[in-house]
Design a protein around this motif. Structure first.
Motif, PDB file in Angstrom:
ATOM      1  N   GLU A   1       0.840  -1.198   0.000  1.00 55.26           N
ATOM      2  CA  GLU A   1       0.000   0.000   0.000  1.00 55.26           C
ATOM      3  C   GLU A   1       0.877   1.251   0.000  1.00 55.26           C
ATOM      4  OE1 GLU A   1      -3.973   1.379   2.317  1.00 55.26           O
ATOM      5  OE2 GLU A   1      -2.237   1.082   3.613  1.00 55.26           O
ATOM      6  N   LEU A   2       0.433   2.255  -0.735  1.00 49.77           N
ATOM      7  CA  LEU A   2       1.090   3.555  -0.778  1.00 49.77           C
ATOM      8  C   LEU A   2       0.150   4.588  -0.166  1.00 49.77           C
ATOM      9  CD1 LEU A   2       3.459   5.361  -1.799  1.00 49.77           C
ATOM     10  CD2 LEU A   2       2.111   5.692  -3.899  1.00 49.77           C
ATOM     11  N   ALA A   3       0.627   5.309   0.849  1.00 51.67           N
ATOM     12  CA  ALA A   3      -0.175   6.337   1.511  1.00 51.67           C
ATOM     13  C   ALA A   3       0.540   7.672   1.405  1.00 51.67           C
ATOM     14  CB  ALA A   3      -0.407   5.975   2.977  1.00 51.67           C
ATOM     15  N   TYR A   4      -0.221   8.732   1.207  1.00 51.48           N
ATOM     16  CA  TYR A   4       0.376  10.060   1.073  1.00 51.48           C
ATOM     17  C   TYR A   4      -0.603  11.105   1.604  1.00 51.48           C
ATOM     18  CZ  TYR A   4      -2.009   8.965  -3.362  1.00 51.48           C
ATOM     19  OH  TYR A   4      -2.897   8.531  -4.303  1.00 51.48           O
ATOM     20  N   ASN A   5      -0.056  12.052   2.371  1.00 49.06           N
ATOM     21  CA  ASN A   5      -0.855  13.068   3.054  1.00 49.06           C
ATOM     22  C   ASN A   5      -0.322  14.456   2.766  1.00 49.06           C
ATOM     23  OD1 ASN A   5      -2.143  10.909   4.311  1.00 49.06           O
ATOM     24  ND2 ASN A   5      -0.881  11.042   6.146  1.00 49.06           N
ATOM     25  N   LEU A   6      -1.227  15.432   2.789  1.00 46.60           N
ATOM     26  CA  LEU A   6      -0.871  16.841   2.745  1.00 46.60           C
ATOM     27  C   LEU A   6      -1.531  17.528   3.939  1.00 46.60           C
ATOM     28  CD1 LEU A   6      -1.356  17.644  -1.058  1.00 46.60           C
ATOM     29  CD2 LEU A   6       0.813  17.350   0.150  1.00 46.60           C
ATOM     30  N   THR A   7      -0.786  18.394   4.633  1.00 48.95           N
ATOM     31  CA  THR A   7      -1.333  19.049   5.820  1.00 48.95           C
ATOM     32  C   THR A   7      -1.146  20.559   5.738  1.00 48.95           C
ATOM     33  OG1 THR A   7       0.726  18.917   7.084  1.00 48.95           O
ATOM     34  CG2 THR A   7      -0.795  17.050   7.248  1.00 48.95           C
ATOM     35  N   HIS A   8      -2.053  21.253   6.400  1.00 48.91           N
ATOM     36  CA  HIS A   8      -1.928  22.704   6.573  1.00 48.91           C
ATOM     37  C   HIS A   8      -2.365  23.012   7.992  1.00 48.91           C
ATOM     38  CE1 HIS A   8      -1.542  26.805   4.831  1.00 48.91           C
ATOM     39  NE2 HIS A   8      -2.273  27.108   5.892  1.00 48.91           N
ATOM     40  N   SER A   9      -1.489  23.661   8.746  1.00 47.00           N
ATOM     41  CA  SER A   9      -1.787  23.956  10.145  1.00 47.00           C
ATOM     42  C   SER A   9      -1.299  25.355  10.489  1.00 47.00           C
ATOM     43  CB  SER A   9      -1.131  22.918  11.061  1.00 47.00           C
ATOM     44  OG  SER A   9       0.281  22.918  10.889  1.00 47.00           O
ATOM     45  N   TRP A  10      -1.602  25.775  11.710  1.00 50.07           N
ATOM     46  CA  TRP A  10      -1.172  27.074  12.197  1.00 50.07           C
ATOM     47  C   TRP A  10      -0.500  26.879  13.549  1.00 50.07           C
ATOM     48  CZ3 TRP A  10      -5.240  26.137   9.186  1.00 50.07           C
ATOM     49  CH2 TRP A  10      -5.429  26.968   8.070  1.00 50.07           C
TER      50      TRP A  10
ATOM     51  N   PRO B   1       1.300  30.021   9.501  1.00 46.66           N
ATOM     52  CA  PRO B   1       0.923  28.808   8.769  1.00 46.66           C
ATOM     53  C   PRO B   1       2.087  27.835   8.637  1.00 46.66           C
ATOM     54  CG  PRO B   1       1.223  30.635   7.255  1.00 46.66           C
ATOM     55  CD  PRO B   1       1.329  31.214   8.635  1.00 46.66           C
ATOM     56  N   ARG B   2       1.763  26.549   8.668  1.00 48.61           N
ATOM     57  CA  ARG B   2       2.750  25.487   8.458  1.00 48.61           C
ATOM     58  C   ARG B   2       2.163  24.484   7.474  1.00 48.61           C
ATOM     59  NH1 ARG B   2       5.008  21.995  13.420  1.00 48.61           N
ATOM     60  NH2 ARG B   2       6.387  23.799  13.668  1.00 48.61           N
ATOM     61  N   LYS B   3       2.951  24.111   6.465  1.00 46.24           N
ATOM     62  CA  LYS B   3       2.532  23.119   5.487  1.00 46.24           C
ATOM     63  C   LYS B   3       3.393  21.868   5.640  1.00 46.24           C
ATOM     64  CE  LYS B   3       1.083  26.672   2.193  1.00 46.24           C
ATOM     65  NZ  LYS B   3       1.248  27.234   0.830  1.00 46.24           N
ATOM     66  N   GLY B   4       2.791  20.695   5.377  1.00 48.42           N
ATOM     67  CA  GLY B   4       3.534  19.456   5.537  1.00 48.42           C
ATOM     68  C   GLY B   4       3.090  18.378   4.571  1.00 48.42           C
ATOM     69  N   TYR B   5       3.875  17.310   4.520  1.00 49.43           N
ATOM     70  CA  TYR B   5       3.584  16.181   3.640  1.00 49.43           C
ATOM     71  C   TYR B   5       4.072  14.892   4.288  1.00 49.43           C
ATOM     72  CZ  TYR B   5       8.541  15.840   2.626  1.00 49.43           C
ATOM     73  OH  TYR B   5       9.895  15.661   2.762  1.00 49.43           O
ATOM     74  N   THR B   6       3.501  13.768   3.848  1.00 50.75           N
ATOM     75  CA  THR B   6       3.960  12.435   4.237  1.00 50.75           C
ATOM     76  C   THR B   6       3.813  11.503   3.042  1.00 50.75           C
ATOM     77  OG1 THR B   6       3.218  12.756   6.516  1.00 50.75           O
ATOM     78  CG2 THR B   6       3.659  10.506   5.830  1.00 50.75           C
ATOM     79  N   LEU B   7       4.802  10.651   2.809  1.00 50.37           N
ATOM     80  CA  LEU B   7       4.745   9.627   1.771  1.00 50.37           C
ATOM     81  C   LEU B   7       5.232   8.328   2.393  1.00 50.37           C
ATOM     82  CD1 LEU B   7       4.312   8.879  -1.233  1.00 50.37           C
ATOM     83  CD2 LEU B   7       6.726   9.446  -1.602  1.00 50.37           C
ATOM     84  N   ALA B   8       4.369   7.304   2.423  1.00 54.89           N
ATOM     85  CA  ALA B   8       4.699   6.050   3.114  1.00 54.89           C
ATOM     86  C   ALA B   8       4.372   4.857   2.228  1.00 54.89           C
ATOM     87  CB  ALA B   8       3.928   5.949   4.424  1.00 54.89           C
ATOM     88  N   LEU B   9       5.272   3.875   2.231  1.00 52.42           N
ATOM     89  CA  LEU B   9       5.079   2.617   1.514  1.00 52.42           C
ATOM     90  C   LEU B   9       5.146   1.478   2.517  1.00 52.42           C
ATOM     91  CD1 LEU B   9       4.798   1.329  -1.354  1.00 52.42           C
ATOM     92  CD2 LEU B   9       7.293   1.058  -1.322  1.00 52.42           C
ATOM     93  N   SER B  10       4.118   0.635   2.547  1.00 50.28           N
ATOM     94  CA  SER B  10       4.074  -0.481   3.492  1.00 50.28           C
ATOM     95  C   SER B  10       3.809  -1.776   2.747  1.00 50.28           C
ATOM     96  CB  SER B  10       2.985  -0.253   4.551  1.00 50.28           C
ATOM     97  OG  SER B  10       1.700  -0.179   3.958  1.00 50.28           O
ATOM     98  N   GLY B  11       4.313  -2.885   3.333  1.00 54.00           N
ATOM     99  CA  GLY B  11       4.121  -4.186   2.711  1.00 54.00           C
ATOM    100  C   GLY B  11       4.031  -5.293   3.738  1.00 54.00           C
TER     101      GLY B  11
ATOM    102  N   LYS C   1       6.108  29.200   8.197  1.00 56.38           N
ATOM    103  CA  LYS C   1       6.450  30.526   7.691  1.00 56.38           C
ATOM    104  C   LYS C   1       7.588  31.130   8.513  1.00 56.38           C
ATOM    105  CE  LYS C   1       4.458  35.087   6.757  1.00 56.38           C
ATOM    106  NZ  LYS C   1       3.237  35.930   6.845  1.00 56.38           N
ATOM    107  N   GLY C   2       8.605  31.600   7.812  1.00 57.59           N
ATOM    108  CA  GLY C   2       9.735  32.214   8.479  1.00 57.59           C
ATOM    109  C   GLY C   2      10.778  31.242   8.990  1.00 57.59           C
ATOM    110  N   GLU C   3      10.550  29.935   8.808  1.00 58.24           N
ATOM    111  CA  GLU C   3      11.486  28.915   9.282  1.00 58.24           C
ATOM    112  C   GLU C   3      11.980  28.069   8.114  1.00 58.24           C
ATOM    113  OE1 GLU C   3      12.472  28.749  12.339  1.00 58.24           O
ATOM    114  OE2 GLU C   3      11.019  30.091  13.303  1.00 58.24           O
ATOM    115  N   LYS C   4      13.078  27.345   8.324  1.00 60.59           N
ATOM    116  CA  LYS C   4      13.580  26.430   7.317  1.00 60.59           C
ATOM    117  C   LYS C   4      12.742  25.150   7.293  1.00 60.59           C
ATOM    118  CE  LYS C   4      18.386  28.026   7.545  1.00 60.59           C
ATOM    119  NZ  LYS C   4      19.800  27.627   7.801  1.00 60.59           N
ATOM    120  N   ALA C   5      12.630  24.538   6.142  1.00 62.56           N
ATOM    121  CA  ALA C   5      11.882  23.285   6.009  1.00 62.56           C
ATOM    122  C   ALA C   5      12.613  22.156   6.726  1.00 62.56           C
ATOM    123  CB  ALA C   5      11.690  22.935   4.540  1.00 62.56           C
TER     124      ALA C   5
END
Length: 215
Positions: free
Chosen positions: A124-133, A138-148, A166-170
Protein backbone atom coordinates in the motif's frame (compact mmCIF):
# COMPACT_ATOMS: atom_id res chain seq x y z
CA UNK A 1 -12.81 3.04 12.37
CA UNK A 2 -15.95 0.86 12.17
CA UNK A 3 -19.07 2.39 13.69
CA UNK A 4 -19.32 1.59 17.42
CA UNK A 5 -15.63 0.63 17.75
CA UNK A 6 -13.13 2.10 20.20
CA UNK A 7 -9.37 2.02 19.63
CA UNK A 8 -6.67 3.09 22.07
CA UNK A 9 -3.13 3.69 20.79
CA UNK A 10 -0.45 4.28 23.44
CA UNK A 11 3.29 4.54 23.04
CA UNK A 12 6.68 6.06 23.81
CA UNK A 13 8.51 8.73 21.81
CA UNK A 14 12.16 9.84 22.01
CA UNK A 15 13.67 12.64 19.92
CA UNK A 16 17.10 14.31 19.86
CA UNK A 17 17.35 17.68 18.10
CA UNK A 18 19.47 20.81 17.97
CA UNK A 19 17.55 24.08 18.29
CA UNK A 20 19.48 27.32 17.74
CA UNK A 21 22.71 25.52 18.57
CA UNK A 22 21.35 23.93 21.76
CA UNK A 23 20.85 20.17 22.09
CA UNK A 24 17.31 19.21 23.18
CA UNK A 25 16.15 15.70 24.12
CA UNK A 26 12.39 15.15 24.23
CA UNK A 27 10.51 12.19 25.72
CA UNK A 28 6.75 11.55 25.54
CA UNK A 29 5.45 8.73 27.77
CA UNK A 30 2.90 7.77 27.13
CA UNK A 31 1.47 9.26 24.02
CA UNK A 32 -2.20 8.31 23.89
CA UNK A 33 -4.61 8.48 20.95
CA UNK A 34 -8.28 7.58 21.46
CA UNK A 35 -10.27 6.81 18.30
CA UNK A 36 -14.05 6.30 18.33
CA UNK A 37 -16.12 5.18 15.32
CA UNK A 38 -19.17 7.45 15.43
CA UNK A 39 -20.52 6.56 11.97
CA UNK A 40 -19.30 4.43 9.07
CA UNK A 41 -17.71 7.58 7.62
CA UNK A 42 -16.93 9.59 10.77
CA UNK A 43 -14.33 9.09 13.51
CA UNK A 44 -13.61 11.07 16.69
CA UNK A 45 -9.94 11.48 17.69
CA UNK A 46 -8.49 12.68 21.00
CA UNK A 47 -4.70 12.87 21.46
CA UNK A 48 -2.60 13.71 24.51
CA UNK A 49 0.79 12.97 26.04
CA UNK A 50 2.92 13.38 29.14
CA UNK A 51 6.33 14.66 28.07
CA UNK A 52 9.58 16.18 29.19
CA UNK A 53 12.21 18.18 27.34
CA UNK A 54 15.83 18.38 28.49
CA UNK A 55 17.83 21.36 27.26
CA UNK A 56 21.48 20.31 27.46
CA UNK A 57 23.15 23.69 27.83
CA UNK A 58 24.76 25.36 30.81
CA UNK A 59 22.84 25.29 33.07
CA UNK A 60 20.94 22.12 32.16
CA UNK A 61 17.17 22.70 32.15
CA UNK A 62 14.25 20.26 32.15
CA UNK A 63 10.57 20.96 31.42
CA UNK A 64 7.93 18.36 32.31
CA UNK A 65 4.17 18.20 31.98
CA UNK A 66 1.19 17.49 29.74
CA UNK A 67 1.31 18.43 26.08
CA UNK A 68 -1.69 20.22 24.54
CA UNK A 69 -4.86 18.17 24.13
CA UNK A 70 -5.65 17.57 20.46
CA UNK A 71 -9.29 16.96 19.48
CA UNK A 72 -10.50 16.27 15.96
CA UNK A 73 -12.65 14.37 13.47
CA UNK A 74 -11.81 12.15 10.50
CA UNK A 75 -14.24 12.21 7.57
CA UNK A 76 -14.12 9.42 5.01
CA UNK A 77 -14.62 10.89 1.54
CA UNK A 78 -14.69 7.86 -0.76
CA UNK A 79 -13.40 4.33 -1.32
CA UNK A 80 -10.42 3.63 -3.54
CA UNK A 81 -10.71 1.68 -6.78
CA UNK A 82 -7.86 0.85 -9.13
CA UNK A 83 -5.64 3.91 -9.57
CA UNK A 84 -8.24 6.11 -7.84
CA UNK A 85 -7.13 6.52 -4.18
CA UNK A 86 -9.12 6.12 -0.99
CA UNK A 87 -9.50 9.55 0.60
CA UNK A 88 -10.28 11.09 3.97
CA UNK A 89 -9.99 14.50 5.62
CA UNK A 90 -8.79 14.90 9.21
CA UNK A 91 -9.47 18.14 11.04
CA UNK A 92 -8.12 18.72 14.53
CA UNK A 93 -6.95 21.45 16.89
CA UNK A 94 -4.37 21.68 19.66
CA UNK A 95 -6.24 23.28 22.55
CA UNK A 96 -4.74 25.78 25.04
CA UNK A 97 -4.81 23.25 27.88
CA UNK A 98 -1.96 21.32 29.49
CA UNK A 99 1.27 22.39 31.12
CA UNK A 100 2.38 25.99 30.69
CA UNK A 101 5.66 24.95 29.02
CA UNK A 102 3.85 23.21 26.13
CA UNK A 103 0.33 24.58 25.68
CA UNK A 104 -0.37 27.20 22.98
CA UNK A 105 -1.87 30.57 23.83
CA UNK A 106 -4.72 29.95 21.38
CA UNK A 107 -6.21 26.90 19.60
CA UNK A 108 -3.95 25.75 16.76
CA UNK A 109 -5.96 24.04 13.97
CA UNK A 110 -4.71 21.52 11.43
CA UNK A 111 -6.35 20.00 8.36
CA UNK A 112 -4.98 16.89 6.64
CA UNK A 113 -5.90 15.29 3.32
CA UNK A 114 -5.13 11.56 3.62
CA UNK A 115 -4.90 9.44 0.45
CA UNK A 116 -3.88 5.83 -0.14
CA UNK A 117 -3.63 3.31 -2.98
CA UNK A 118 -3.47 -0.48 -2.78
CA UNK A 119 -0.68 -1.33 -5.21
CA UNK A 120 -1.27 -5.07 -4.66
CA UNK A 121 -2.84 -7.39 -2.10
CA UNK A 122 0.18 -6.85 0.16
CA UNK A 123 1.54 -3.40 -0.74
CA UNK A 124 0.00 0.00 0.00
CA UNK A 125 1.09 3.55 -0.78
CA UNK A 126 -0.17 6.34 1.51
CA UNK A 127 0.38 10.06 1.07
CA UNK A 128 -0.86 13.07 3.05
CA UNK A 129 -0.87 16.84 2.74
CA UNK A 130 -1.33 19.05 5.82
CA UNK A 131 -1.93 22.70 6.57
CA UNK A 132 -1.79 23.96 10.15
CA UNK A 133 -1.17 27.07 12.20
CA UNK A 134 1.50 27.25 14.92
CA UNK A 135 1.73 30.39 17.06
CA UNK A 136 -0.39 32.14 14.44
CA UNK A 137 1.92 31.26 11.53
CA UNK A 138 0.92 28.81 8.77
CA UNK A 139 2.75 25.49 8.46
CA UNK A 140 2.53 23.12 5.49
CA UNK A 141 3.53 19.46 5.54
CA UNK A 142 3.58 16.18 3.64
CA UNK A 143 3.96 12.44 4.24
CA UNK A 144 4.75 9.63 1.77
CA UNK A 145 4.70 6.05 3.11
CA UNK A 146 5.08 2.62 1.51
CA UNK A 147 4.07 -0.48 3.49
CA UNK A 148 4.12 -4.19 2.71
CA UNK A 149 2.98 -7.41 4.39
CA UNK A 150 5.90 -9.82 4.64
CA UNK A 151 3.96 -12.42 6.65
CA UNK A 152 0.37 -12.97 7.82
CA UNK A 153 0.86 -10.82 10.93
CA UNK A 154 3.98 -8.82 10.06
CA UNK A 155 4.17 -5.53 8.15
CA UNK A 156 7.18 -3.36 7.33
CA UNK A 157 6.99 0.26 6.20
CA UNK A 158 9.14 3.20 5.27
CA UNK A 159 8.19 6.84 4.99
CA UNK A 160 9.49 10.32 4.34
CA UNK A 161 7.79 13.40 5.73
CA UNK A 162 8.41 17.05 6.31
CA UNK A 163 7.02 20.46 7.16
CA UNK A 164 7.69 24.14 6.52
CA UNK A 165 6.55 26.92 8.83
CA UNK A 166 6.45 30.53 7.69
CA UNK A 167 9.73 32.21 8.48
CA UNK A 168 11.49 28.92 9.28
CA UNK A 169 13.58 26.43 7.32
CA UNK A 170 11.88 23.29 6.01
CA UNK A 171 12.38 20.06 7.97
CA UNK A 172 12.57 16.69 6.17
CA UNK A 173 12.74 13.31 7.94
CA UNK A 174 12.57 9.60 7.13
CA UNK A 175 11.92 6.45 9.12
CA UNK A 176 11.39 2.71 8.87
CA UNK A 177 9.10 0.67 11.07
CA UNK A 178 7.50 -2.66 11.82
CA UNK A 179 3.94 -3.64 12.80
CA UNK A 180 3.11 -6.97 14.43
CA UNK A 181 -0.47 -8.18 14.88
CA UNK A 182 -0.22 -10.03 18.19
CA UNK A 183 -3.98 -10.72 18.37
CA UNK A 184 -6.87 -9.92 16.06
CA UNK A 185 -7.45 -6.68 17.99
CA UNK A 186 -3.95 -6.04 19.44
CA UNK A 187 -1.02 -4.64 17.44
CA UNK A 188 2.55 -3.71 18.40
CA UNK A 189 4.76 -1.27 16.51
CA UNK A 190 8.28 0.16 16.50
CA UNK A 191 10.02 2.70 14.28
CA UNK A 192 13.31 4.59 14.05
CA UNK A 193 14.01 7.68 12.00
CA UNK A 194 16.45 10.48 11.29
CA UNK A 195 16.56 13.98 9.89
CA UNK A 196 17.39 14.45 6.22
CA UNK A 197 18.58 18.05 6.56
CA UNK A 198 20.15 20.28 9.21
CA UNK A 199 16.87 21.92 10.21
CA UNK A 200 15.29 18.55 11.11
CA UNK A 201 15.78 16.62 14.38
CA UNK A 202 18.85 14.36 14.52
CA UNK A 203 16.92 11.14 15.21
CA UNK A 204 13.82 9.73 16.88
CA UNK A 205 12.46 6.41 18.15
CA UNK A 206 8.85 5.37 18.72
CA UNK A 207 7.15 2.26 20.08
CA UNK A 208 3.52 1.56 20.79
CA UNK A 209 0.55 -0.72 21.21
CA UNK A 210 -2.95 -0.49 19.70
CA UNK A 211 -6.04 -2.13 21.19
CA UNK A 212 -9.45 -2.16 19.47
CA UNK A 213 -12.76 -2.90 21.22
CA UNK A 214 -14.97 -4.78 20.70
CA UNK A 215 -12.70 -7.53 19.47
Amino acid sequence: MPKGSLQVEAGYFLQRAKEEGVRVTTHAYPTALLRVGLLDWLELRVLGALRDSVVENDPRHTSRGFSPLNVGLKFKLWEGQGWWPEAAIIGRAALPVGSRAYRPDNPEPEIRLALSNELSDKVELAYNLTHSWVEGDPRKGYTLALSGDVAEKLTFYGEVFGSKQKGEKAEHQADIGILYLLLSNLQLDFSAGMGLNKAAPDFFLTSGVSLRLPR
